[in-house]
Enzyme design. Structure first.
Site, PDB file in Angstrom:
ATOM      1  N   CYS A 134      14.414 -85.887 -12.836  1.00  0.00           N
ATOM      2  CA  CYS A 134      13.390 -84.918 -13.246  1.00  0.00           C
ATOM      3  C   CYS A 134      13.692 -83.595 -12.562  1.00  0.00           C
ATOM      4  O   CYS A 134      14.120 -83.570 -11.405  1.00  0.00           O
ATOM      5  CB  CYS A 134      12.007 -85.425 -12.823  1.00  0.00           C
ATOM      6  SG  CYS A 134      10.635 -84.432 -13.456  1.00  0.00           S
ATOM      7  N   CYS A 138       7.571 -83.068  -7.618  1.00  0.00           N
ATOM      8  CA  CYS A 138       6.288 -83.488  -7.042  1.00  0.00           C
ATOM      9  C   CYS A 138       6.615 -84.352  -5.818  1.00  0.00           C
ATOM     10  O   CYS A 138       7.327 -85.360  -5.943  1.00  0.00           O
ATOM     11  CB  CYS A 138       5.487 -84.276  -8.066  1.00  0.00           C
ATOM     12  SG  CYS A 138       5.346 -83.417  -9.658  1.00  0.00           S
ATOM     13  N   CYS A 141       6.431 -88.293  -5.624  1.00  0.00           N
ATOM     14  CA  CYS A 141       7.068 -89.075  -6.699  1.00  0.00           C
ATOM     15  C   CYS A 141       8.539 -89.305  -6.386  1.00  0.00           C
ATOM     16  O   CYS A 141       9.276 -88.347  -6.105  1.00  0.00           O
ATOM     17  CB  CYS A 141       6.922 -88.332  -8.026  1.00  0.00           C
ATOM     18  SG  CYS A 141       7.880 -89.033  -9.358  1.00  0.00           S
ATOM     19  N   GLY A 190      10.978 -88.901 -15.652  1.00  0.00           N
ATOM     20  CA  GLY A 190      11.152 -87.610 -16.320  1.00  0.00           C
ATOM     21  C   GLY A 190       9.875 -86.969 -16.811  1.00  0.00           C
ATOM     22  O   GLY A 190       8.819 -87.590 -16.858  1.00  0.00           O
ATOM     23  N   SER A 244      -1.217 -85.346 -15.402  1.00  0.00           N
ATOM     24  CA  SER A 244      -1.077 -85.688 -13.983  1.00  0.00           C
ATOM     25  C   SER A 244      -1.776 -84.592 -13.191  1.00  0.00           C
ATOM     26  O   SER A 244      -1.167 -83.588 -12.846  1.00  0.00           O
ATOM     27  CB  SER A 244       0.402 -85.755 -13.606  1.00  0.00           C
ATOM     28  OG  SER A 244       0.997 -86.835 -14.264  1.00  0.00           O
ATOM     29  N   HIS A 246      -4.161 -84.682 -10.184  1.00  0.00           N
ATOM     30  CA  HIS A 246      -3.861 -84.931  -8.766  1.00  0.00           C
ATOM     31  C   HIS A 246      -4.447 -83.980  -7.724  1.00  0.00           C
ATOM     32  O   HIS A 246      -4.334 -84.251  -6.528  1.00  0.00           O
ATOM     33  CB  HIS A 246      -2.343 -85.004  -8.515  1.00  0.00           C
ATOM     34  CG  HIS A 246      -1.610 -85.992  -9.370  1.00  0.00           C
ATOM     35  ND1 HIS A 246      -2.157 -87.186  -9.780  1.00  0.00           N
ATOM     36  CD2 HIS A 246      -0.363 -85.962  -9.909  1.00  0.00           C
ATOM     37  CE1 HIS A 246      -1.276 -87.835 -10.517  1.00  0.00           C
ATOM     38  NE2 HIS A 246      -0.190 -87.127 -10.623  1.00  0.00           N
ATOM     39  N   ASN A 321       1.700 -95.246  -4.742  1.00  0.00           N
ATOM     40  CA  ASN A 321       2.726 -96.276  -4.529  1.00  0.00           C
ATOM     41  C   ASN A 321       3.778 -95.725  -3.582  1.00  0.00           C
ATOM     42  O   ASN A 321       4.566 -94.867  -3.975  1.00  0.00           O
ATOM     43  CB  ASN A 321       3.389 -96.651  -5.864  1.00  0.00           C
ATOM     44  CG  ASN A 321       2.415 -97.336  -6.782  1.00  0.00           C
ATOM     45  OD1 ASN A 321       1.764 -98.301  -6.407  1.00  0.00           O
ATOM     46  ND2 ASN A 321       2.256 -96.809  -7.992  1.00  0.00           N
ATOM     47  N   CYS A 364       4.321 -97.018 -10.930  1.00  0.00           N
ATOM     48  CA  CYS A 364       4.409 -95.587 -11.227  1.00  0.00           C
ATOM     49  C   CYS A 364       5.132 -94.830 -10.127  1.00  0.00           C
ATOM     50  O   CYS A 364       4.820 -94.982  -8.945  1.00  0.00           O
ATOM     51  CB  CYS A 364       3.013 -94.985 -11.291  1.00  0.00           C
ATOM     52  SG  CYS A 364       2.268 -95.134 -12.869  1.00  0.00           S
TER      53      CYS A 364
HETATM   54  N1  SAH Z   1       6.502 -86.558 -15.518  1.00  0.00           N
HETATM   55  C1  SAH Z   1       5.342 -87.056 -16.128  1.00  0.00           C
HETATM   56  C2  SAH Z   1       5.395 -88.525 -16.477  1.00  0.00           C
HETATM   57  C3  SAH Z   1       6.020 -89.495 -15.490  1.00  0.00           C
HETATM   58  S1  SAH Z   1       5.161 -89.851 -14.007  1.00  0.00           S
HETATM   59  C4  SAH Z   1       4.138 -86.770 -15.286  1.00  0.00           C
HETATM   60  O1  SAH Z   1       4.294 -86.337 -14.146  1.00  0.00           O
HETATM   61  O2  SAH Z   1       3.040 -86.923 -15.803  1.00  0.00           O
HETATM   62  C5  SAH Z   1       3.841 -90.955 -14.478  1.00  0.00           C
HETATM   63  C6  SAH Z   1       2.656 -90.903 -13.508  1.00  0.00           C
HETATM   64  O3  SAH Z   1       2.962 -91.520 -12.242  1.00  0.00           O
HETATM   65  C7  SAH Z   1       2.239 -89.465 -13.189  1.00  0.00           C
HETATM   66  O4  SAH Z   1       0.837 -89.334 -13.226  1.00  0.00           O
HETATM   67  C8  SAH Z   1       2.747 -89.315 -11.783  1.00  0.00           C
HETATM   68  O5  SAH Z   1       2.091 -88.284 -11.117  1.00  0.00           O
HETATM   69  C9  SAH Z   1       2.486 -90.678 -11.207  1.00  0.00           C
HETATM   70  N2  SAH Z   1       3.219 -90.963  -9.975  1.00  0.00           N
HETATM   71  C10 SAH Z   1       4.428 -90.483  -9.599  1.00  0.00           C
HETATM   72  N3  SAH Z   1       4.778 -90.981  -8.383  1.00  0.00           N
HETATM   73  C11 SAH Z   1       3.791 -91.793  -8.005  1.00  0.00           C
HETATM   74  C12 SAH Z   1       3.596 -92.635  -6.848  1.00  0.00           C
HETATM   75  N4  SAH Z   1       4.507 -92.713  -5.896  1.00  0.00           N
HETATM   76  N5  SAH Z   1       2.444 -93.345  -6.779  1.00  0.00           N
HETATM   77  C13 SAH Z   1       1.533 -93.295  -7.773  1.00  0.00           C
HETATM   78  N6  SAH Z   1       1.682 -92.540  -8.895  1.00  0.00           N
HETATM   79  C14 SAH Z   1       2.789 -91.800  -9.004  1.00  0.00           C
HETATM   80 FE1  SF4 Z   2       8.707 -85.378 -12.493  1.00  0.00          FE
HETATM   81 FE2  SF4 Z   2       6.366 -86.518 -13.211  1.00  0.00          FE
HETATM   82 FE3  SF4 Z   2       7.641 -87.279 -10.953  1.00  0.00          FE
HETATM   83 FE4  SF4 Z   2       6.485 -84.851 -11.082  1.00  0.00          FE
HETATM   84  S1  SF4 Z   2       5.448 -86.872 -11.200  1.00  0.00           S
HETATM   85  S2  SF4 Z   2       8.547 -85.300 -10.269  1.00  0.00           S
HETATM   86  S3  SF4 Z   2       6.850 -84.304 -13.212  1.00  0.00           S
HETATM   87  S4  SF4 Z   2       8.389 -87.540 -13.052  1.00  0.00           S
END
Ligand code: SAH
Ligand code: SF4
Length: 387
Positions: A134, A138, A141, A190, A244, A246, A321, A364
Protein backbone atom coordinates in the site's frame (compact mmCIF):
# COMPACT_ATOMS: atom_id res chain seq x y z
CA UNK A 1 -6.60 -15.46 23.09
CA UNK A 2 -6.69 -18.42 20.77
CA UNK A 3 -4.68 -21.52 21.61
CA UNK A 4 -1.63 -22.15 19.44
CA UNK A 5 -2.39 -24.73 16.80
CA UNK A 6 -0.78 -26.21 13.76
CA UNK A 7 -2.95 -24.93 10.93
CA UNK A 8 -3.85 -27.11 7.99
CA UNK A 9 -1.14 -25.86 5.67
CA UNK A 10 -1.20 -27.09 2.12
CA UNK A 11 1.74 -26.17 -0.07
CA UNK A 12 1.24 -26.51 -3.77
CA UNK A 13 4.28 -26.69 -6.06
CA UNK A 14 5.10 -23.80 -8.38
CA UNK A 15 3.82 -23.93 -11.95
CA UNK A 16 6.65 -24.50 -14.42
CA UNK A 17 6.13 -22.31 -17.47
CA UNK A 18 3.35 -19.73 -17.53
CA UNK A 19 1.56 -19.52 -20.88
CA UNK A 20 1.72 -16.08 -22.46
CA UNK A 21 -1.63 -16.15 -24.29
CA UNK A 22 -4.06 -13.45 -23.17
CA UNK A 23 -6.20 -14.51 -20.23
CA UNK A 24 -9.95 -14.00 -20.54
CA UNK A 25 -10.59 -13.66 -16.79
CA UNK A 26 -11.13 -10.05 -15.80
CA UNK A 27 -11.91 -8.73 -19.29
CA UNK A 28 -15.07 -6.68 -19.55
CA UNK A 29 -17.77 -7.82 -21.95
CA UNK A 30 -16.75 -5.19 -24.53
CA UNK A 31 -13.11 -6.34 -24.37
CA UNK A 32 -14.17 -9.96 -24.82
CA UNK A 33 -16.19 -8.95 -27.86
CA UNK A 34 -13.16 -7.30 -29.41
CA UNK A 35 -10.97 -10.30 -28.56
CA UNK A 36 -13.40 -12.72 -30.24
CA UNK A 37 -13.83 -10.43 -33.26
CA UNK A 38 -10.05 -10.44 -33.66
CA UNK A 39 -10.00 -14.22 -34.08
CA UNK A 40 -12.62 -14.03 -36.83
CA UNK A 41 -15.89 -14.56 -34.94
CA UNK A 42 -18.68 -13.21 -37.17
CA UNK A 43 -20.09 -9.88 -35.97
CA UNK A 44 -23.62 -11.18 -35.54
CA UNK A 45 -22.45 -14.00 -33.26
CA UNK A 46 -20.34 -11.85 -30.97
CA UNK A 47 -22.91 -11.07 -28.26
CA UNK A 48 -24.00 -14.69 -28.08
CA UNK A 49 -20.41 -15.94 -27.85
CA UNK A 50 -19.58 -13.47 -25.09
CA UNK A 51 -22.66 -14.57 -23.13
CA UNK A 52 -21.85 -18.25 -23.55
CA UNK A 53 -18.22 -17.98 -22.51
CA UNK A 54 -19.05 -15.55 -19.70
CA UNK A 55 -21.50 -18.12 -18.30
CA UNK A 56 -18.91 -20.88 -18.49
CA UNK A 57 -16.25 -18.80 -16.76
CA UNK A 58 -18.30 -17.08 -14.08
CA UNK A 59 -21.34 -19.29 -13.51
CA UNK A 60 -19.79 -22.70 -13.91
CA UNK A 61 -16.16 -21.95 -13.11
CA UNK A 62 -14.79 -23.56 -16.28
CA UNK A 63 -11.05 -23.24 -16.81
CA UNK A 64 -10.84 -25.26 -20.01
CA UNK A 65 -12.38 -24.46 -23.39
CA UNK A 66 -12.91 -28.22 -23.82
CA UNK A 67 -15.60 -28.08 -21.14
CA UNK A 68 -17.65 -25.56 -23.12
CA UNK A 69 -19.77 -28.21 -24.74
CA UNK A 70 -22.31 -25.90 -26.36
CA UNK A 71 -19.59 -24.41 -28.57
CA UNK A 72 -18.50 -26.07 -31.78
CA UNK A 73 -15.28 -28.07 -31.69
CA UNK A 74 -13.66 -25.70 -34.19
CA UNK A 75 -14.52 -22.61 -32.18
CA UNK A 76 -13.23 -24.23 -28.99
CA UNK A 77 -9.98 -25.08 -30.74
CA UNK A 78 -9.63 -21.53 -31.99
CA UNK A 79 -10.25 -20.17 -28.49
CA UNK A 80 -7.68 -22.51 -26.99
CA UNK A 81 -5.15 -21.52 -29.62
CA UNK A 82 -5.50 -17.83 -28.85
CA UNK A 83 -6.54 -17.46 -25.23
CA UNK A 84 -6.34 -19.04 -21.83
CA UNK A 85 -8.37 -19.10 -18.63
CA UNK A 86 -6.08 -19.37 -15.64
CA UNK A 87 -6.14 -19.04 -11.89
CA UNK A 88 -3.31 -17.66 -9.80
CA UNK A 89 -1.43 -20.47 -8.10
CA UNK A 90 -2.43 -21.26 -4.54
CA UNK A 91 0.87 -21.27 -2.68
CA UNK A 92 -0.66 -22.13 0.68
CA UNK A 93 -4.12 -22.54 2.12
CA UNK A 94 -4.39 -22.30 5.88
CA UNK A 95 -7.51 -23.19 7.82
CA UNK A 96 -7.99 -21.69 11.27
CA UNK A 97 -9.58 -23.48 14.22
CA UNK A 98 -12.56 -21.12 13.71
CA UNK A 99 -12.97 -22.18 10.06
CA UNK A 100 -11.40 -19.04 8.57
CA UNK A 101 -9.40 -19.88 5.44
CA UNK A 102 -6.44 -17.84 4.28
CA UNK A 103 -5.17 -18.26 0.76
CA UNK A 104 -1.73 -17.11 -0.29
CA UNK A 105 -1.78 -16.70 -4.05
CA UNK A 106 1.07 -16.24 -6.47
CA UNK A 107 0.39 -13.90 -9.37
CA UNK A 108 2.30 -12.78 -12.45
CA UNK A 109 5.81 -11.61 -11.66
CA UNK A 110 6.04 -14.03 -8.74
CA UNK A 111 4.28 -11.60 -6.39
CA UNK A 112 2.09 -12.88 -3.62
CA UNK A 113 -1.26 -11.72 -2.39
CA UNK A 114 -3.70 -12.91 0.25
CA UNK A 115 -7.45 -13.48 0.43
CA UNK A 116 -9.36 -14.59 3.52
CA UNK A 117 -12.65 -16.48 3.74
CA UNK A 118 -14.61 -16.00 6.97
CA UNK A 119 -17.54 -18.36 7.51
CA UNK A 120 -20.37 -17.01 9.64
CA UNK A 121 -23.79 -18.25 10.62
CA UNK A 122 -25.97 -18.33 7.48
CA UNK A 123 -23.41 -16.42 5.43
CA UNK A 124 -19.75 -16.18 4.58
CA UNK A 125 -17.52 -13.27 3.71
CA UNK A 126 -14.55 -13.27 1.41
CA UNK A 127 -12.02 -10.53 2.13
CA UNK A 128 -10.03 -9.68 -0.99
CA UNK A 129 -6.98 -7.55 -1.79
CA UNK A 130 -6.65 -4.81 -4.37
CA UNK A 131 -2.91 -4.04 -4.30
CA UNK A 132 0.32 -5.71 -3.29
CA UNK A 133 1.36 -3.53 -0.37
CA UNK A 134 0.00 0.00 0.00
CA UNK A 135 1.28 3.50 -0.72
CA UNK A 136 -0.41 4.83 2.39
CA UNK A 137 1.32 4.49 5.72
CA UNK A 138 -1.31 4.19 8.47
CA UNK A 139 1.02 3.42 11.40
CA UNK A 140 -1.24 0.78 13.01
CA UNK A 141 -1.50 -1.29 9.81
CA UNK A 142 1.05 -3.93 8.90
CA UNK A 143 0.29 -3.67 5.18
CA UNK A 144 1.15 0.02 5.51
CA UNK A 145 4.71 -0.87 6.48
CA UNK A 146 5.21 -2.51 3.10
CA UNK A 147 5.97 -0.56 -0.04
CA UNK A 148 3.47 -0.71 -2.84
CA UNK A 149 4.68 -3.36 -5.24
CA UNK A 150 1.94 -2.95 -7.81
CA UNK A 151 -1.79 -2.69 -8.41
CA UNK A 152 -3.63 -5.93 -9.02
CA UNK A 153 -5.27 -6.33 -12.41
CA UNK A 154 -9.05 -6.77 -12.64
CA UNK A 155 -8.40 -10.45 -13.44
CA UNK A 156 -6.27 -10.88 -10.33
CA UNK A 157 -8.92 -9.25 -8.17
CA UNK A 158 -11.78 -11.33 -9.55
CA UNK A 159 -9.63 -14.48 -9.45
CA UNK A 160 -9.54 -14.30 -5.65
CA UNK A 161 -13.29 -14.91 -5.74
CA UNK A 162 -12.97 -17.68 -8.33
CA UNK A 163 -10.31 -19.50 -6.32
CA UNK A 164 -12.38 -19.39 -3.14
CA UNK A 165 -15.38 -20.68 -5.09
CA UNK A 166 -13.26 -23.52 -6.50
CA UNK A 167 -12.05 -24.39 -3.02
CA UNK A 168 -15.51 -24.26 -1.45
CA UNK A 169 -17.08 -26.07 -4.45
CA UNK A 170 -19.52 -23.29 -4.98
CA UNK A 171 -20.12 -23.29 -8.73
CA UNK A 172 -23.56 -23.27 -10.28
CA UNK A 173 -25.39 -22.30 -7.08
CA UNK A 174 -28.24 -19.77 -7.13
CA UNK A 175 -27.61 -16.29 -5.73
CA UNK A 176 -28.59 -15.51 -2.16
CA UNK A 177 -28.20 -16.55 1.40
CA UNK A 178 -27.52 -20.24 0.86
CA UNK A 179 -24.13 -19.49 -0.63
CA UNK A 180 -21.00 -20.08 1.38
CA UNK A 181 -19.51 -16.92 -0.15
CA UNK A 182 -22.47 -14.58 0.22
CA UNK A 183 -20.53 -11.36 0.72
CA UNK A 184 -17.34 -9.73 -0.51
CA UNK A 185 -15.34 -7.11 1.35
CA UNK A 186 -12.48 -5.16 -0.19
CA UNK A 187 -10.61 -5.04 3.10
CA UNK A 188 -7.49 -7.03 2.31
CA UNK A 189 -4.18 -5.59 1.24
CA UNK A 190 -4.10 -2.18 -0.38
CA UNK A 191 -6.22 0.90 -0.90
CA UNK A 192 -8.91 -0.10 -3.42
CA UNK A 193 -9.58 3.48 -4.48
CA UNK A 194 -5.96 3.91 -5.59
CA UNK A 195 -6.66 1.14 -8.10
CA UNK A 196 -10.09 2.34 -9.07
CA UNK A 197 -10.53 1.14 -12.66
CA UNK A 198 -9.41 -2.43 -11.96
CA UNK A 199 -11.46 -2.67 -8.77
CA UNK A 200 -14.51 -1.31 -10.60
CA UNK A 201 -14.16 -3.74 -13.51
CA UNK A 202 -13.67 -6.68 -11.13
CA UNK A 203 -16.69 -5.73 -9.02
CA UNK A 204 -18.86 -5.27 -12.11
CA UNK A 205 -17.94 -8.85 -13.03
CA UNK A 206 -18.77 -10.04 -9.50
CA UNK A 207 -22.17 -8.32 -9.72
CA UNK A 208 -23.04 -9.42 -13.25
CA UNK A 209 -26.32 -11.35 -13.20
CA UNK A 210 -25.16 -13.91 -15.71
CA UNK A 211 -22.08 -14.78 -13.72
CA UNK A 212 -21.10 -14.64 -10.08
CA UNK A 213 -24.25 -12.63 -9.52
CA UNK A 214 -23.53 -11.03 -6.15
CA UNK A 215 -25.81 -8.16 -5.26
CA UNK A 216 -24.12 -4.76 -4.96
CA UNK A 217 -25.50 -4.70 -1.40
CA UNK A 218 -23.32 -7.69 -0.57
CA UNK A 219 -20.11 -6.02 -1.67
CA UNK A 220 -18.41 -3.58 0.69
CA UNK A 221 -15.47 -1.46 -0.35
CA UNK A 222 -13.33 -0.11 2.46
CA UNK A 223 -11.34 3.06 1.92
CA UNK A 224 -9.12 5.20 4.08
CA UNK A 225 -10.80 8.24 2.48
CA UNK A 226 -9.85 8.90 -1.15
CA UNK A 227 -12.63 11.44 -1.60
CA UNK A 228 -12.73 11.90 -5.41
CA UNK A 229 -12.91 8.15 -5.92
CA UNK A 230 -15.62 7.76 -3.25
CA UNK A 231 -17.79 9.86 -5.54
CA UNK A 232 -16.89 7.62 -8.50
CA UNK A 233 -17.58 4.51 -6.41
CA UNK A 234 -21.14 5.68 -5.87
CA UNK A 235 -21.62 6.46 -9.55
CA UNK A 236 -19.72 3.62 -11.24
CA UNK A 237 -19.89 0.65 -8.83
CA UNK A 238 -22.76 1.37 -6.46
CA UNK A 239 -21.56 -1.07 -3.81
CA UNK A 240 -21.66 -0.50 -0.07
CA UNK A 241 -19.06 1.77 1.45
CA UNK A 242 -16.90 1.40 4.55
CA UNK A 243 -14.73 4.26 5.77
CA UNK A 244 -11.63 3.65 7.86
CA UNK A 245 -12.40 6.54 10.16
CA UNK A 246 -10.38 5.77 13.29
CA UNK A 247 -10.14 9.30 14.74
CA UNK A 248 -12.44 12.18 15.58
CA UNK A 249 -10.13 15.18 15.20
CA UNK A 250 -8.05 16.15 12.17
CA UNK A 251 -4.98 16.30 14.40
CA UNK A 252 -5.18 12.64 15.38
CA UNK A 253 -6.52 11.45 12.04
CA UNK A 254 -3.61 13.18 10.25
CA UNK A 255 -1.34 10.81 12.16
CA UNK A 256 -3.39 7.61 12.16
CA UNK A 257 -4.72 7.83 8.60
CA UNK A 258 -2.24 10.08 6.77
CA UNK A 259 -4.47 10.57 3.73
CA UNK A 260 -6.39 12.87 6.08
CA UNK A 261 -3.72 15.51 5.46
CA UNK A 262 -5.05 15.70 1.91
CA UNK A 263 -8.76 15.06 2.50
CA UNK A 264 -9.85 16.36 5.89
CA UNK A 265 -12.64 14.90 8.02
CA UNK A 266 -15.19 17.53 6.89
CA UNK A 267 -14.53 16.82 3.20
CA UNK A 268 -14.68 13.07 3.78
CA UNK A 269 -17.96 13.28 5.65
CA UNK A 270 -19.46 15.47 2.93
CA UNK A 271 -18.64 12.74 0.38
CA UNK A 272 -20.34 10.25 2.72
CA UNK A 273 -23.44 12.43 3.03
CA UNK A 274 -23.59 12.66 -0.77
CA UNK A 275 -23.13 8.90 -1.33
CA UNK A 276 -26.09 7.69 -3.39
CA UNK A 277 -28.99 5.56 -2.13
CA UNK A 278 -28.22 5.90 1.58
CA UNK A 279 -31.09 4.73 3.76
CA UNK A 280 -31.68 2.65 6.86
CA UNK A 281 -31.10 -0.49 4.82
CA UNK A 282 -28.08 0.91 2.97
CA UNK A 283 -25.81 2.42 5.55
CA UNK A 284 -22.20 3.49 5.48
CA UNK A 285 -19.97 1.49 7.79
CA UNK A 286 -17.51 3.56 9.79
CA UNK A 287 -14.61 1.36 10.84
CA UNK A 288 -12.92 2.41 14.04
CA UNK A 289 -9.83 0.62 15.27
CA UNK A 290 -9.60 0.70 19.06
CA UNK A 291 -6.10 1.86 20.06
CA UNK A 292 -5.40 2.04 23.76
CA UNK A 293 -5.09 5.61 25.01
CA UNK A 294 -5.04 7.06 21.48
CA UNK A 295 -8.60 7.27 20.15
CA UNK A 296 -10.73 5.34 22.63
CA UNK A 297 -11.98 7.87 25.20
CA UNK A 298 -15.61 8.66 25.97
CA UNK A 299 -15.00 12.12 24.50
CA UNK A 300 -13.92 10.43 21.23
CA UNK A 301 -17.10 8.37 21.19
CA UNK A 302 -19.23 11.46 21.71
CA UNK A 303 -17.37 13.41 19.02
CA UNK A 304 -17.78 10.49 16.64
CA UNK A 305 -21.56 10.35 16.91
CA UNK A 306 -21.77 14.12 16.58
CA UNK A 307 -19.63 14.12 13.44
CA UNK A 308 -21.61 11.46 11.61
CA UNK A 309 -24.98 12.73 12.77
CA UNK A 310 -27.54 12.49 9.99
CA UNK A 311 -25.63 9.88 7.96
CA UNK A 312 -27.31 6.45 7.86
CA UNK A 313 -24.41 4.60 9.45
CA UNK A 314 -23.19 1.74 11.53
CA UNK A 315 -19.95 1.85 13.46
CA UNK A 316 -17.75 -1.17 13.36
CA UNK A 317 -15.38 -1.20 16.31
CA UNK A 318 -12.25 -3.19 15.49
CA UNK A 319 -10.09 -4.24 18.43
CA UNK A 320 -6.56 -3.47 17.26
CA UNK A 321 -4.75 -6.54 15.92
CA UNK A 322 -1.16 -6.19 17.06
CA UNK A 323 1.83 -7.30 15.01
CA UNK A 324 5.46 -7.59 16.07
CA UNK A 325 6.90 -4.13 16.53
CA UNK A 326 3.53 -2.37 16.23
CA UNK A 327 3.55 0.94 18.10
CA UNK A 328 0.07 0.53 19.63
CA UNK A 329 -1.85 -1.68 22.03
CA UNK A 330 -5.43 -2.96 21.84
CA UNK A 331 -7.88 -1.03 24.04
CA UNK A 332 -9.10 -2.92 27.10
CA UNK A 333 -12.36 -4.76 26.68
CA UNK A 334 -14.18 -2.56 29.22
CA UNK A 335 -13.05 0.54 27.32
CA UNK A 336 -14.30 -0.87 24.02
CA UNK A 337 -17.64 -1.69 25.62
CA UNK A 338 -17.97 1.75 27.21
CA UNK A 339 -17.22 3.33 23.81
CA UNK A 340 -19.76 1.03 22.14
CA UNK A 341 -22.41 1.97 24.72
CA UNK A 342 -22.10 5.68 23.95
CA UNK A 343 -22.36 5.01 20.24
CA UNK A 344 -25.31 2.68 20.78
CA UNK A 345 -27.13 5.14 23.00
CA UNK A 346 -26.86 7.68 20.21
CA UNK A 347 -28.83 5.26 18.01
CA UNK A 348 -26.07 3.66 15.96
CA UNK A 349 -25.43 -0.05 15.73
CA UNK A 350 -21.88 -0.56 16.96
CA UNK A 351 -20.86 -4.19 16.58
CA UNK A 352 -17.43 -5.03 17.99
CA UNK A 353 -15.63 -7.03 15.35
CA UNK A 354 -14.49 -10.39 16.69
CA UNK A 355 -10.99 -11.03 15.43
CA UNK A 356 -11.14 -14.08 13.16
CA UNK A 357 -8.40 -16.42 12.06
CA UNK A 358 -5.96 -15.05 14.65
CA UNK A 359 -4.05 -18.33 14.79
CA UNK A 360 -3.23 -18.05 11.07
CA UNK A 361 -2.60 -14.26 11.11
CA UNK A 362 -5.62 -13.59 8.94
CA UNK A 363 -7.06 -10.65 10.89
CA UNK A 364 -7.51 -7.11 9.57
CA UNK A 365 -4.27 -5.28 8.89
CA UNK A 366 -2.10 -8.37 9.23
CA UNK A 367 -2.10 -9.67 5.70
CA UNK A 368 0.87 -10.65 3.60
CA UNK A 369 3.58 -9.48 5.93
CA UNK A 370 2.68 -12.31 8.25
CA UNK A 371 3.50 -14.79 5.55
CA UNK A 372 6.75 -13.02 4.81
CA UNK A 373 7.60 -13.20 8.45
CA UNK A 374 6.78 -16.90 8.63
CA UNK A 375 9.04 -17.51 5.69
CA UNK A 376 11.84 -15.51 7.24
CA UNK A 377 11.60 -17.44 10.47
CA UNK A 378 11.51 -20.72 8.57
CA UNK A 379 14.71 -19.58 6.83
CA UNK A 380 16.22 -18.60 10.14
CA UNK A 381 15.34 -21.95 11.66
CA UNK A 382 16.89 -23.68 8.66
CA UNK A 383 20.08 -21.65 9.14
CA UNK A 384 20.19 -22.40 12.83
CA UNK A 385 19.63 -26.10 12.44
CA UNK A 386 21.78 -26.35 9.32
CA UNK A 387 18.88 -27.91 7.34
N1 SAH B 1 -6.96 0.33 2.60
C1 SAH B 1 -8.31 0.15 2.92
C2 SAH B 1 -8.75 -1.29 3.02
C3 SAH B 1 -7.84 -2.30 3.69
S1 SAH B 1 -7.63 -2.21 5.43
C4 SAH B 1 -8.66 0.88 4.18
O1 SAH B 1 -7.75 1.36 4.86
O2 SAH B 1 -9.84 1.02 4.44
C5 SAH B 1 -9.13 -2.90 6.11
C6 SAH B 1 -9.42 -2.38 7.53
O3 SAH B 1 -8.51 -2.93 8.50
C7 SAH B 1 -9.29 -0.86 7.62
O4 SAH B 1 -10.35 -0.31 8.35
C8 SAH B 1 -8.00 -0.73 8.38
O5 SAH B 1 -7.90 0.52 8.99
C9 SAH B 1 -8.08 -1.87 9.35
N2 SAH B 1 -6.81 -2.24 9.97
C10 SAH B 1 -5.57 -2.12 9.44
N3 SAH B 1 -4.63 -2.57 10.32
C11 SAH B 1 -5.30 -2.99 11.40
C12 SAH B 1 -4.88 -3.61 12.63
N4 SAH B 1 -3.61 -3.86 12.88
N5 SAH B 1 -5.84 -3.92 13.53
C13 SAH B 1 -7.14 -3.69 13.27
N6 SAH B 1 -7.59 -3.14 12.11
C14 SAH B 1 -6.68 -2.80 11.19
FE1 SF4 C 1 -3.19 1.09 3.37
FE2 SF4 C 1 -5.62 0.65 4.46
FE3 SF4 C 1 -3.38 -0.22 5.69
FE4 SF4 C 1 -3.91 2.42 5.59
S1 SF4 C 1 -5.14 0.81 6.63
S2 SF4 C 1 -1.91 1.44 5.17
S3 SF4 C 1 -4.86 2.60 3.58
S4 SF4 C 1 -4.16 -0.92 3.71
Amino acid sequence: MSAPITPDLVTIPRKQSPDSKPDLIGLRRDALKTAFANIGTPEKQLNMRVNQIWGWMYQKGATSFDDMTNLSKDFRASLAENFQITRPEIVTRQISTDGTRKYLLRIAGGHEVEAVYIPEKNRGTLCISSQIGCTLTCPFCHTGTQKLVRNLTAGEIVSQILIARDDLEEWDKPAGDKRLISNIVLMGMGEPLYNFDNVRDAMLIAMDNEGISLSRRRITLSTSGVVPEIIRTGAEIGCMLAISFHATTDDIRDKLVPINRKHKIAELLQACRDYPRLSNSERITFEYVMLKGINDSNADARRLVKLISGIPAKINLIPFNPWPGSPYARSDWERIEAFADIVNDAGYASPIRTPRGEDIMAACGQLKSATERQRKSAKKIAQETGT
